[in-house]
Write a protein that holds these residues in place. Structure first.
Motif, PDB file in Angstrom:
ATOM      1  N   ALA A 123       0.821  -1.214   0.000  1.00  0.00           N
ATOM      2  CA  ALA A 123       0.000   0.000   0.000  1.00  0.00           C
ATOM      3  C   ALA A 123       0.858   1.268   0.000  1.00  0.00           C
ATOM      4  N   ALA A 124       1.885   1.308   0.832  1.00  0.00           N
ATOM      5  CA  ALA A 124       2.743   2.497   0.893  1.00  0.00           C
ATOM      6  C   ALA A 124       3.528   2.673  -0.412  1.00  0.00           C
ATOM      7  N   MET A 162       2.707   1.582  -3.383  1.00  0.00           N
ATOM      8  CA  MET A 162       1.815   1.922  -4.487  1.00  0.00           C
ATOM      9  C   MET A 162       1.326   3.363  -4.397  1.00  0.00           C
ATOM     10  N   ALA A 163       1.238   3.912  -3.192  1.00  0.00           N
ATOM     11  CA  ALA A 163       0.906   5.334  -3.059  1.00  0.00           C
ATOM     12  C   ALA A 163       1.989   6.173  -3.742  1.00  0.00           C
ATOM     13  N   ARG A 164       3.237   5.725  -3.606  1.00  0.00           N
ATOM     14  CA  ARG A 164       4.361   6.402  -4.246  1.00  0.00           C
ATOM     15  C   ARG A 164       4.363   6.170  -5.758  1.00  0.00           C
ATOM     16  N   LYS A 219       1.696   5.362  -7.728  1.00  0.00           N
ATOM     17  CA  LYS A 219       0.455   5.688  -8.440  1.00  0.00           C
ATOM     18  C   LYS A 219       0.642   6.763  -9.503  1.00  0.00           C
ATOM     19  N   GLU A 279       0.029   6.197 -13.507  1.00  0.00           N
ATOM     20  CA  GLU A 279      -0.925   7.043 -14.240  1.00  0.00           C
ATOM     21  C   GLU A 279      -0.251   7.709 -15.435  1.00  0.00           C
ATOM     22  N   SER A 314      -2.236  -4.595  -3.151  1.00  0.00           N
ATOM     23  CA  SER A 314      -2.126  -3.228  -3.681  1.00  0.00           C
ATOM     24  C   SER A 314      -1.239  -3.202  -4.920  1.00  0.00           C
ATOM     25  N   GLY A 347      -2.266  -2.381  -8.798  1.00  0.00           N
ATOM     26  CA  GLY A 347      -1.574  -1.404  -9.642  1.00  0.00           C
ATOM     27  C   GLY A 347      -1.171  -1.990 -10.981  1.00  0.00           C
TER      28      GLY A 347
END
Length: 93
Positions: free
Chosen positions: A13-14, A16-18, A20, A24, A46, A50
């Protein structure tokens, strides 16, 4: 020529936050994408989410996603989830 992107760190999760914004940007581009996962030691739901997001966005515009360098847990997870078609030739176990 596909765009090669080196991914490092865990794809949790952490992580993939970076990642994302990177995913995109890749999805909005025009090139096929190869993700080098040789520096990734762990992938969870996560990270798989992605990868599926990126795959679907690229596929929709007739582009390809390839994975290379996956080993250990990330490789086993990709194979277990039957995403192994994304693995570049010559890297399959």
């Amino acid at each position: 020529m596909p765009r090669l992107v080196q991914i490092s760190g865990d794809m949790d999760a952490a992580g993939m936050a970076r990642l994302k914004p990177v995913f995109e940007e890749l999805a909005a581009g025009t090139d096929d994408v190869t993700l080098d996962l040789s520096a990734v030691e762990f992938v969870d739901s996560s990270g798989i989410g992605g990868l599926v997001f990126l795959y679907k966005r690229l596929h929709k515009s007739n582009r390809k996603l390839r994975l290379r360098g996956a080993a250990g847990q990330p490789l086993q997870l990709v194979i277990h989830l039957r995403l192994s078609d994304l693995i570049e030739e010559g890297r399959r176990p």
